[in-house]
Design a protein around this motif. Sequence first.
Motif, PDB file in Angstrom:
ATOM      1  N   CYS A   1      53.052  52.698  36.779  1.00 35.15           N
ATOM      2  CA  CYS A   1      53.653  51.934  35.690  1.00 35.15           C
ATOM      3  C   CYS A   1      55.019  51.401  36.090  1.00 35.15           C
ATOM      4  O   CYS A   1      55.901  52.184  36.482  1.00 35.15           O
ATOM      5  CB  CYS A   1      53.782  52.810  34.449  1.00 35.15           C
ATOM      6  SG  CYS A   1      52.198  53.145  33.660  1.00 35.15           S
ATOM      7  N   ILE A   2      55.193  50.088  35.996  1.00 38.16           N
ATOM      8  CA  ILE A   2      56.434  49.436  36.403  1.00 38.16           C
ATOM      9  C   ILE A   2      57.005  48.646  35.227  1.00 38.16           C
ATOM     10  O   ILE A   2      56.719  47.461  35.051  1.00 38.16           O
ATOM     11  CB  ILE A   2      56.194  48.489  37.599  1.00 38.16           C
ATOM     12  CG1 ILE A   2      55.413  49.193  38.705  1.00 38.16           C
ATOM     13  CG2 ILE A   2      57.522  47.950  38.134  1.00 38.16           C
ATOM     14  CD1 ILE A   2      55.028  48.283  39.862  1.00 38.16           C
ATOM     15  N   PRO A   3      57.825  49.287  34.400  1.00 38.32           N
ATOM     16  CA  PRO A   3      58.516  48.528  33.355  1.00 38.32           C
ATOM     17  C   PRO A   3      59.658  47.728  33.980  1.00 38.32           C
ATOM     18  O   PRO A   3      60.355  48.222  34.869  1.00 38.32           O
ATOM     19  CB  PRO A   3      59.051  49.619  32.418  1.00 38.32           C
ATOM     20  CG  PRO A   3      59.132  50.850  33.261  1.00 38.32           C
ATOM     21  CD  PRO A   3      58.098  50.728  34.334  1.00 38.32           C
ATOM     22  N   THR A   4      59.848  46.498  33.547  1.00 35.47           N
ATOM     23  CA  THR A   4      60.863  45.643  34.161  1.00 35.47           C
ATOM     24  C   THR A   4      61.411  44.648  33.156  1.00 35.47           C
ATOM     25  O   THR A   4      60.789  44.383  32.123  1.00 35.47           O
ATOM     26  CB  THR A   4      60.282  44.888  35.380  1.00 35.47           C
ATOM     27  OG1 THR A   4      61.311  44.116  36.000  1.00 35.47           O
ATOM     28  CG2 THR A   4      59.144  43.954  34.950  1.00 35.47           C
TER      29      THR A   4
ATOM     30  N   CYS B   1      54.880  50.702  28.590  1.00 35.05           N
ATOM     31  CA  CYS B   1      54.139  50.664  29.849  1.00 35.05           C
ATOM     32  C   CYS B   1      53.179  51.853  29.948  1.00 35.05           C
ATOM     33  O   CYS B   1      52.005  51.691  30.291  1.00 35.05           O
ATOM     34  CB  CYS B   1      55.126  50.674  31.022  1.00 35.05           C
ATOM     35  SG  CYS B   1      54.443  50.004  32.556  1.00 35.05           S
ATOM     36  N   PHE B   2      53.661  53.045  29.618  1.00 32.46           N
ATOM     37  CA  PHE B   2      52.815  54.240  29.700  1.00 32.46           C
ATOM     38  C   PHE B   2      51.673  54.183  28.685  1.00 32.46           C
ATOM     39  O   PHE B   2      50.572  54.661  28.960  1.00 32.46           O
ATOM     40  CB  PHE B   2      53.663  55.495  29.463  1.00 32.46           C
ATOM     41  CG  PHE B   2      54.298  56.044  30.716  1.00 32.46           C
ATOM     42  CD1 PHE B   2      54.959  55.216  31.605  1.00 32.46           C
ATOM     43  CD2 PHE B   2      54.252  57.393  30.999  1.00 32.46           C
ATOM     44  CE1 PHE B   2      55.548  55.706  32.757  1.00 32.46           C
ATOM     45  CE2 PHE B   2      54.842  57.906  32.155  1.00 32.46           C
ATOM     46  CZ  PHE B   2      55.489  57.061  33.029  1.00 32.46           C
ATOM     47  N   LYS B   3      51.924  53.603  27.527  1.00 36.46           N
ATOM     48  CA  LYS B   3      50.887  53.516  26.491  1.00 36.46           C
ATOM     49  C   LYS B   3      49.708  52.660  26.939  1.00 36.46           C
ATOM     50  O   LYS B   3      48.578  52.857  26.495  1.00 36.46           O
ATOM     51  CB  LYS B   3      51.490  52.958  25.203  1.00 36.46           C
ATOM     52  CG  LYS B   3      52.337  53.967  24.436  1.00 36.46           C
ATOM     53  CD  LYS B   3      53.207  53.299  23.393  1.00 36.46           C
ATOM     54  CE  LYS B   3      52.430  52.652  22.293  1.00 36.46           C
ATOM     55  NZ  LYS B   3      53.334  52.091  21.233  1.00 36.46           N
ATOM     56  N   LEU B   4      49.965  51.703  27.826  1.00 36.35           N
ATOM     57  CA  LEU B   4      48.900  50.815  28.308  1.00 36.35           C
ATOM     58  C   LEU B   4      48.073  51.422  29.436  1.00 36.35           C
ATOM     59  O   LEU B   4      46.996  50.930  29.753  1.00 36.35           O
ATOM     60  CB  LEU B   4      49.507  49.497  28.805  1.00 36.35           C
ATOM     61  CG  LEU B   4      50.077  48.562  27.743  1.00 36.35           C
ATOM     62  CD1 LEU B   4      50.851  47.418  28.408  1.00 36.35           C
ATOM     63  CD2 LEU B   4      48.966  48.002  26.862  1.00 36.35           C
ATOM     64  N   ALA B   5      48.581  52.483  30.050  1.00 37.37           N
ATOM     65  CA  ALA B   5      47.940  53.053  31.234  1.00 37.37           C
ATOM     66  C   ALA B   5      46.589  53.691  30.904  1.00 37.37           C
ATOM     67  O   ALA B   5      46.427  54.326  29.863  1.00 37.37           O
ATOM     68  CB  ALA B   5      48.860  54.077  31.870  1.00 37.37           C
TER      69      ALA B   5
ATOM     70  N   LEU C   1      45.562  44.872  38.619  1.00 39.46           N
ATOM     71  CA  LEU C   1      46.948  44.667  38.191  1.00 39.46           C
ATOM     72  C   LEU C   1      46.957  44.074  36.787  1.00 39.46           C
ATOM     73  O   LEU C   1      46.324  43.057  36.523  1.00 39.46           O
ATOM     74  CB  LEU C   1      47.674  43.728  39.168  1.00 39.46           C
ATOM     75  CG  LEU C   1      49.072  43.246  38.765  1.00 39.46           C
ATOM     76  CD1 LEU C   1      50.045  44.410  38.614  1.00 39.46           C
ATOM     77  CD2 LEU C   1      49.598  42.235  39.791  1.00 39.46           C
ATOM     78  N   ARG C   2      47.684  44.748  35.884  1.00 34.95           N
ATOM     79  CA  ARG C   2      47.810  44.246  34.510  1.00 34.95           C
ATOM     80  C   ARG C   2      49.274  43.949  34.209  1.00 34.95           C
ATOM     81  O   ARG C   2      50.163  44.716  34.560  1.00 34.95           O
ATOM     82  CB  ARG C   2      47.266  45.264  33.503  1.00 34.95           C
ATOM     83  CG  ARG C   2      45.749  45.365  33.538  1.00 34.95           C
ATOM     84  CD  ARG C   2      45.234  46.128  32.358  1.00 34.95           C
ATOM     85  NE  ARG C   2      45.578  47.534  32.429  1.00 34.95           N
ATOM     86  CZ  ARG C   2      45.863  48.296  31.391  1.00 34.95           C
ATOM     87  NH1 ARG C   2      45.911  47.770  30.178  1.00 34.95           N
ATOM     88  NH2 ARG C   2      46.131  49.570  31.534  1.00 34.95           N
TER      89      ARG C   2
ATOM     90  N   VAL D   1      50.375  48.743  36.259  1.00 38.56           N
ATOM     91  CA  VAL D   1      50.692  48.161  34.953  1.00 38.56           C
ATOM     92  C   VAL D   1      52.154  47.726  34.965  1.00 38.56           C
ATOM     93  O   VAL D   1      53.047  48.543  35.212  1.00 38.56           O
ATOM     94  CB  VAL D   1      50.457  49.171  33.809  1.00 38.56           C
ATOM     95  CG1 VAL D   1      50.735  48.510  32.461  1.00 38.56           C
ATOM     96  CG2 VAL D   1      49.051  49.742  33.862  1.00 38.56           C
ATOM     97  N   VAL D   2      52.391  46.451  34.714  1.00 42.69           N
ATOM     98  CA  VAL D   2      53.749  45.910  34.653  1.00 42.69           C
ATOM     99  C   VAL D   2      54.006  45.429  33.231  1.00 42.69           C
ATOM    100  O   VAL D   2      53.251  44.608  32.707  1.00 42.69           O
ATOM    101  CB  VAL D   2      53.948  44.745  35.637  1.00 42.69           C
ATOM    102  CG1 VAL D   2      55.364  44.158  35.508  1.00 42.69           C
ATOM    103  CG2 VAL D   2      53.690  45.192  37.075  1.00 42.69           C
TER     104      VAL D   2
END
Length: 316
Positions: free
Chosen positions: A17-20, A87-91, A71-72, A47-48
């Motif tokens: 998970c890559i929040p940006t 981000c974690f919720k989408l994983a 890749l999402r 997941v970005v």
Amino acid sequence: MAEKEANEMNELLLSLCIPTNGISEWVFPVLDSIYEQANNLQKFEVVVTDNGNNLDFYNRMQEYCSRYQNLRYEKTKAQGFTNQIDCFKLAKGQLIKFVNHRMPLVKGALEYLISFAEKNQKNKPVTYFTNGELQLKNGYKKLQNFDSFMKTLGYWSSWSAGISIWRSDLEKIDLQKPYSLTFPHTVFLFGNTGADSYIIDDRRLVTEIQSKPTKKGNYNLFTAFSVEYIDIIRGLLDDKKISSSTFEYIKKDMSYFVSLLLYEYVIKKQESSYDLQNYKEAIEKNYSYLAIICNIPYVLFKNQVLKRIKKCMADM
């Protein structure tokens, strides 16, 4: 039961998970570091989530998504660090691992994380990845309870890049309850304080893209670490999740970090984007300002020793 276990074995193993906020010079080298070592796109996903407003970044992400089927990319309105939560919720992977948007994976890290998820998917130990910062013997430590886990982590528990969580544990967390906006990763870190086992994995998995401190954040630095994080840990003490000795250890460990921050940003006046207002008042909420000043020579000496050790280890 056997059917359930078989289904779990066939699930996606790992989510990175890559929040940006959409900084191309960081995120794309991180993505490249992942896909350059990817042999099987079926075992993991990336997941970005993006809470920035960079149109060029958005367009380039569309190109990357068309190139990599696992890749999402999602836009989010989450403010600041709470982007981590979205981000974690989408994983969808069994093991969800935070990847800082300016920290590329070192060679072999992806295979290691997939293997880790595969080997531990049954017992699901609570795991924190400290990237060599603790200099643990054999690079690994297994602990039997949350109290010893937190004491071993010390102030590094405030480092969100080390966080991981099993999706089955994530699904048990009520994300509607209030959590820290500065340290939202703690909602995952404290999500399973009664686990059967805990692991601190100190293997070096990422490196850091060097960048100007003026691009790293604009929150109040000393309020965050001298007040907010100590209050979070005090909450664990009040809830009897950790012992008083562990609380005092983490508080002391954090004091050394605060001394380093004071030296870098107040005494040396290193340029940064951080808010340094009322730094002395913030420090004095939980510490003696004089003691923090007196810590500085020790902290600087210790840092030099650690840098030499890490360099020697890297050269071996």
